[in-house]
Design a protein around this motif. Structure first.
Motif, PDB file in Angstrom:
ATOM      1  N   GLY A  36       0.799  -1.219   0.000  1.00 45.38           N
ATOM      2  CA  GLY A  36       0.000   0.000   0.000  1.00 45.38           C
ATOM      3  C   GLY A  36       0.833   1.272   0.000  1.00 45.38           C
ATOM      4  O   GLY A  36       0.400   2.313   0.504  1.00 45.38           O
ATOM      5  N   ALA A  37       2.028   1.208  -0.566  1.00 49.59           N
ATOM      6  CA  ALA A  37       2.924   2.368  -0.580  1.00 49.59           C
ATOM      7  C   ALA A  37       2.357   3.492  -1.432  1.00 49.59           C
ATOM      8  O   ALA A  37       1.907   3.277  -2.553  1.00 49.59           O
ATOM      9  CB  ALA A  37       4.293   1.960  -1.098  1.00 49.59           C
ATOM     10  N   ASP A  38       2.383   4.700  -0.861  1.00 49.31           N
ATOM     11  CA  ASP A  38       2.012   5.886  -1.630  1.00 49.31           C
ATOM     12  C   ASP A  38       3.276   6.694  -1.908  1.00 49.31           C
ATOM     13  O   ASP A  38       4.384   6.265  -1.584  1.00 49.31           O
ATOM     14  CB  ASP A  38       0.947   6.709  -0.896  1.00 49.31           C
ATOM     15  N   SER A  39       3.128   7.860  -2.502  1.00 50.71           N
ATOM     16  CA  SER A  39       4.302   8.642  -2.900  1.00 50.71           C
ATOM     17  C   SER A  39       5.163   9.037  -1.704  1.00 50.71           C
ATOM     18  O   SER A  39       6.397   9.041  -1.792  1.00 50.71           O
ATOM     19  CB  SER A  39       3.882   9.879  -3.697  1.00 50.71           C
ATOM     20  N   ILE A  58      19.416   8.838  -4.943  1.00 44.87           N
ATOM     21  CA  ILE A  58      18.677   8.093  -5.964  1.00 44.87           C
ATOM     22  C   ILE A  58      17.687   9.056  -6.610  1.00 44.87           C
ATOM     23  O   ILE A  58      16.892   9.690  -5.922  1.00 44.87           O
ATOM     24  CB  ILE A  58      17.924   6.898  -5.349  1.00 44.87           C
ATOM     25  N   GLN A  59      17.766   9.168  -7.919  1.00 41.70           N
ATOM     26  CA  GLN A  59      16.873  10.061  -8.648  1.00 41.70           C
ATOM     27  C   GLN A  59      15.457   9.481  -8.699  1.00 41.70           C
ATOM     28  O   GLN A  59      15.287   8.261  -8.731  1.00 41.70           O
ATOM     29  CB  GLN A  59      17.387  10.275 -10.081  1.00 41.70           C
ATOM     30  N   ASP A  60      14.466  10.366  -8.700  1.00 44.05           N
ATOM     31  CA  ASP A  60      13.067   9.924  -8.729  1.00 44.05           C
ATOM     32  C   ASP A  60      12.779   8.984  -9.896  1.00 44.05           C
ATOM     33  O   ASP A  60      12.106   7.973  -9.734  1.00 44.05           O
ATOM     34  CB  ASP A  60      12.116  11.125  -8.817  1.00 44.05           C
ATOM     35  N   GLU A  61      13.310   9.329 -11.073  1.00 43.59           N
ATOM     36  CA  GLU A  61      13.022   8.511 -12.249  1.00 43.59           C
ATOM     37  C   GLU A  61      13.643   7.118 -12.135  1.00 43.59           C
ATOM     38  O   GLU A  61      13.145   6.168 -12.731  1.00 43.59           O
ATOM     39  CB  GLU A  61      13.478   9.195 -13.539  1.00 43.59           C
ATOM     40  N   ASP A  62      14.704   6.983 -11.355  1.00 40.61           N
ATOM     41  CA  ASP A  62      15.306   5.669 -11.144  1.00 40.61           C
ATOM     42  C   ASP A  62      14.393   4.777 -10.319  1.00 40.61           C
ATOM     43  O   ASP A  62      14.331   3.568 -10.529  1.00 40.61           O
ATOM     44  CB  ASP A  62      16.654   5.786 -10.423  1.00 40.61           C
ATOM     45  N   PHE A  63      13.713   5.373  -9.356  1.00 41.70           N
ATOM     46  CA  PHE A  63      12.909   4.568  -8.438  1.00 41.70           C
ATOM     47  C   PHE A  63      11.489   4.344  -8.939  1.00 41.70           C
ATOM     48  O   PHE A  63      10.833   3.416  -8.503  1.00 41.70           O
ATOM     49  CB  PHE A  63      12.879   5.210  -7.044  1.00 41.70           C
ATOM     50  N   THR A  64      11.011   5.158  -9.881  1.00 41.25           N
ATOM     51  CA  THR A  64       9.629   5.011 -10.340  1.00 41.25           C
ATOM     52  C   THR A  64       9.390   3.692 -11.058  1.00 41.25           C
ATOM     53  O   THR A  64       8.270   3.201 -11.078  1.00 41.25           O
ATOM     54  CB  THR A  64       9.207   6.175 -11.255  1.00 41.25           C
ATOM     55  N   GLY A  65      10.420   3.080 -11.616  1.00 47.22           N
ATOM     56  CA  GLY A  65      10.265   1.810 -12.307  1.00 47.22           C
ATOM     57  C   GLY A  65      10.219   0.618 -11.374  1.00 47.22           C
ATOM     58  O   GLY A  65       9.950  -0.496 -11.806  1.00 47.22           O
ATOM     59  N   MET A  66      10.484   0.851 -10.108  1.00 41.73           N
ATOM     60  CA  MET A  66      10.506  -0.252  -9.151  1.00 41.73           C
ATOM     61  C   MET A  66       9.097  -0.558  -8.665  1.00 41.73           C
ATOM     62  O   MET A  66       8.461   0.272  -8.041  1.00 41.73           O
ATOM     63  CB  MET A  66      11.401   0.093  -7.966  1.00 41.73           C
ATOM     64  N   LYS A  67       8.643  -1.745  -8.975  1.00 38.90           N
ATOM     65  CA  LYS A  67       7.300  -2.159  -8.580  1.00 38.90           C
ATOM     66  C   LYS A  67       7.321  -3.186  -7.458  1.00 38.90           C
ATOM     67  O   LYS A  67       6.400  -3.264  -6.666  1.00 38.90           O
ATOM     68  CB  LYS A  67       6.539  -2.748  -9.782  1.00 38.90           C
ATOM     69  N   THR A  68       8.400  -3.977  -7.411  1.00 35.72           N
ATOM     70  CA  THR A  68       8.483  -5.057  -6.422  1.00 35.72           C
ATOM     71  C   THR A  68       9.774  -4.940  -5.611  1.00 35.72           C
ATOM     72  O   THR A  68      10.692  -4.198  -5.986  1.00 35.72           O
ATOM     73  CB  THR A  68       8.475  -6.438  -7.105  1.00 35.72           C
ATOM     74  N   ILE A  69       9.837  -5.709  -4.554  1.00 36.23           N
ATOM     75  CA  ILE A  69      11.059  -5.781  -3.752  1.00 36.23           C
ATOM     76  C   ILE A  69      12.206  -6.307  -4.623  1.00 36.23           C
ATOM     77  O   ILE A  69      13.341  -5.833  -4.523  1.00 36.23           O
ATOM     78  CB  ILE A  69      10.841  -6.677  -2.512  1.00 36.23           C
ATOM     79  N   GLY A  70      11.912  -7.253  -5.490  1.00 37.37           N
ATOM     80  CA  GLY A  70      12.930  -7.779  -6.413  1.00 37.37           C
ATOM     81  C   GLY A  70      13.506  -6.696  -7.302  1.00 37.37           C
ATOM     82  O   GLY A  70      14.722  -6.671  -7.552  1.00 37.37           O
ATOM     83  N   ASP A  71      12.653  -5.800  -7.799  1.00 32.37           N
ATOM     84  CA  ASP A  71      13.127  -4.669  -8.604  1.00 32.37           C
ATOM     85  C   ASP A  71      14.083  -3.803  -7.793  1.00 32.37           C
ATOM     86  O   ASP A  71      15.113  -3.342  -8.294  1.00 32.37           O
ATOM     87  CB  ASP A  71      11.958  -3.797  -9.076  1.00 32.37           C
ATOM     88  N   ALA A  72      13.729  -3.561  -6.544  1.00 29.25           N
ATOM     89  CA  ALA A  72      14.559  -2.731  -5.667  1.00 29.25           C
ATOM     90  C   ALA A  72      15.903  -3.403  -5.398  1.00 29.25           C
ATOM     91  O   ALA A  72      16.943  -2.738  -5.412  1.00 29.25           O
ATOM     92  CB  ALA A  72      13.828  -2.432  -4.366  1.00 29.25           C
ATOM     93  N   VAL A  73      15.890  -4.716  -5.159  1.00 27.72           N
ATOM     94  CA  VAL A  73      17.140  -5.452  -4.930  1.00 27.72           C
ATOM     95  C   VAL A  73      18.031  -5.337  -6.144  1.00 27.72           C
ATOM     96  O   VAL A  73      19.241  -5.056  -6.023  1.00 27.72           O
ATOM     97  CB  VAL A  73      16.857  -6.932  -4.580  1.00 27.72           C
ATOM     98  N   ALA A  74      17.476  -5.535  -7.340  1.00 32.10           N
ATOM     99  CA  ALA A  74      18.270  -5.448  -8.574  1.00 32.10           C
ATOM    100  C   ALA A  74      18.830  -4.054  -8.759  1.00 32.10           C
ATOM    101  O   ALA A  74      20.005  -3.892  -9.148  1.00 32.10           O
ATOM    102  CB  ALA A  74      17.402  -5.851  -9.779  1.00 32.10           C
ATOM    103  N   PHE A  75      18.042  -3.034  -8.475  1.00 35.82           N
ATOM    104  CA  PHE A  75      18.493  -1.647  -8.601  1.00 35.82           C
ATOM    105  C   PHE A  75      19.658  -1.382  -7.659  1.00 35.82           C
ATOM    106  O   PHE A  75      20.685  -0.818  -8.042  1.00 35.82           O
ATOM    107  CB  PHE A  75      17.345  -0.674  -8.335  1.00 35.82           C
ATOM    108  N   ILE A  76      19.490  -1.769  -6.391  1.00 37.08           N
ATOM    109  CA  ILE A  76      20.525  -1.536  -5.388  1.00 37.08           C
ATOM    110  C   ILE A  76      21.802  -2.290  -5.752  1.00 37.08           C
ATOM    111  O   ILE A  76      22.905  -1.745  -5.662  1.00 37.08           O
ATOM    112  CB  ILE A  76      20.029  -1.935  -3.981  1.00 37.08           C
ATOM    113  N   ALA A  77      21.652  -3.539  -6.195  1.00 40.46           N
ATOM    114  CA  ALA A  77      22.814  -4.333  -6.601  1.00 40.46           C
ATOM    115  C   ALA A  77      23.563  -3.638  -7.731  1.00 40.46           C
ATOM    116  O   ALA A  77      24.791  -3.591  -7.746  1.00 40.46           O
ATOM    117  CB  ALA A  77      22.386  -5.737  -7.022  1.00 40.46           C
TER     118      ALA A  77
END
Length: 81
Positions: A36-39, A58-77
């Motif tokens: 239930g994450a909001d902005s 981290i730029q806003d546009e970098d994080f807007t594509g992250m939909k799942t925890i897996g996306d976030a892990v890949a981004f951070i990695a």
């Protein structure tokens, strides 16, 4: 830092921010649908990630594509390598 270590740290951050059990957070957990994450939540999570992983700003546009925890892990990695 391995993806497993990133996931573990991220699970702790998300569990604290969203008041959920660490065990309920998987790579497939959707930030918006399951948590239930909001902005405002996204901004707070990004700030926590920046601090916990020391990845700089981290730029806003970098994080807007992250939909799942897996996306976030890949981004951070990607930022750490």
């Amino acid at each position: 830092m391995s993806n497993e270590e990133i996931l573990s740290t991220l699970q702790e951050l998300v569990a604290e921010q969203f008041a959920v059990d660490v065990e309920s957070i998987t790579l497939k957990t959707s930030l918006a649908d399951d948590l239930g994450a909001d902005s405002v939540d996204f901004v707070e999570l990004v700030m926590a990630i920046e601090e916990a992983f020391d990845v700089g700003e981290i730029q806003d546009e970098d994080f807007t594509g992250m939909k799942t925890i897996g996306d976030a892990v890949a981004f951070i990695a990607g930022k750490l390598n």
